[in-house]
Design a protein around this motif. Structure first.
Motif, PDB file in Angstrom:
ATOM      1  N   GLN A   1      24.426 -29.645 -98.065  1.00  0.00           N
ATOM      2  CA  GLN A   1      24.292 -29.348 -99.722  1.00  0.00           C
ATOM      3  C   GLN A   1      24.327 -28.014 -99.959  1.00  0.00           C
ATOM      4  O   GLN A   1      23.077 -26.961 -99.536  1.00  0.00           O
ATOM      5  N   LEU A   2      25.145 -27.367 -99.828  1.00  0.00           N
ATOM      6  CA  LEU A   2      25.512 -25.853-100.523  1.00  0.00           C
ATOM      7  C   LEU A   2      25.414 -24.805-101.420  1.00  0.00           C
ATOM      8  O   LEU A   2      25.904 -25.399-102.166  1.00  0.00           O
ATOM      9  N   HIS A   3      24.338 -24.003-102.073  1.00  0.00           N
ATOM     10  CA  HIS A   3      24.096 -24.043-103.915  1.00  0.00           C
ATOM     11  C   HIS A   3      23.957 -22.591-104.114  1.00  0.00           C
ATOM     12  O   HIS A   3      23.804 -21.968-104.866  1.00  0.00           O
ATOM     13  N   GLY A   4      24.873 -21.608-102.433  1.00  0.00           N
ATOM     14  CA  GLY A   4      24.391 -19.996-103.012  1.00  0.00           C
ATOM     15  C   GLY A   4      26.214 -19.639-103.269  1.00  0.00           C
ATOM     16  O   GLY A   4      27.319 -20.344-104.136  1.00  0.00           O
ATOM     17  N   GLN A   5      26.334 -18.459-102.419  1.00  0.00           N
ATOM     18  CA  GLN A   5      27.710 -17.821-102.436  1.00  0.00           C
ATOM     19  C   GLN A   5      28.079 -18.634-101.512  1.00  0.00           C
ATOM     20  O   GLN A   5      29.042 -17.529-100.719  1.00  0.00           O
ATOM     21  N   GLU A   6      28.239 -19.064-101.053  1.00  0.00           N
ATOM     22  CA  GLU A   6      28.615 -19.262 -99.114  1.00  0.00           C
ATOM     23  C   GLU A   6      30.092 -19.639 -99.445  1.00  0.00           C
ATOM     24  O   GLU A   6      30.970 -20.118-100.205  1.00  0.00           O
TER      25      GLU A   6
END
Length: 208
Positions: free
Chosen positions: A68-73
């Motif tokens: 689960q990616l919560h940044g600016q990926e």
């Protein structure tokens, strides 16, 4: 929590007071084996702008079901992750608290098109300047339908997070019908997970 009807349990690897080590996550995953086989929730690892090396390190120690990616990926990064591991990829979309921002939504939805095929779900959350998410605050829920439409069109699941608790989750579900909901601070007491609040929250979700 064993055999509570939950579908996912999250462990946090991002910079947060909830952050744990991969070794602690592996120990927690072993507890999932105590659940009934057909009811075992998937283990989701929460990251904010991780490096590929960081993901490699974590996945070597604990095999996550969800990244689960919560940044600016970027979409390219999500594509790499999707190709490298047999895990679902969830991408968070963060909103400033109470910002209605319809114009921004149009741009954001166009950008999301690049992620099609590389993410299994989007997660709508309230932006936190320090940690990315986990603020415990709601965003303007009237923004949800545009993202729900995008998710349905692209065969992507849509979760909603941000300030959810037992008192408001039924209204959210009945009004906007997301695929799922994500909670953390809303089931805590003095910074620790509270099994009574967790149980009540799950009951309200299932009732809705």
């Amino acid at each position: 929590m064993i055999n509570l009807p939950v579908d996912y349990i999250g462990v946090v690897f991002a910079n947060s007071r909830r952050r744990i080590t991969p070794e602690q996550a592996a120990a927690l995953k072993s507890v999932l084996l105590e659940w009934s086989v057909n009811e075992r929730p998937k283990l989701a690892g929460v990251f904010v702008n991780p490096t590929f090396h960081e993901l490699e390190h974590v996945m070597e120690i604990v095999s996550l079901d969800v990244i689960q990616l919560h940044g600016q990926e970027s979409a390219e990064f999500c594509e790499q992750v999707k190709k490298r591991w047999n895990a679902n990829v969830f991408k968070a979309v963060s909103f400033p608290q109470d910002d209605t921002g319809q114009d921004a939504d149009h741009v954001a939805l166009q950008r999301l098109d690049a992620y099609t095929g590389f993410v299994d779900a989007i997660l709508l959350d309230t932006f936190d300047p320090l940690y990315g998410g986990g603020s415990g605050k709601t965003f303007a829920w009237e923004r949800i339908p545009a993202y729900a439409e995008w998710a349905a069109k692209n065969d992507v699941a849509m979760f909603v997070a941000g300030g959810l608790q037992a008192d408001n989750v039924q209204h959210l579900i009945q009004t906007y019908r997301p695929y799922g909901v994500d909670v953390s601070s809303g089931v805590e007491t003095e910074g620790l997970k509270d099994i009574t609040k967790i149980t009540t929250f799950v009951e309200r979700v299932k009732q809705a």
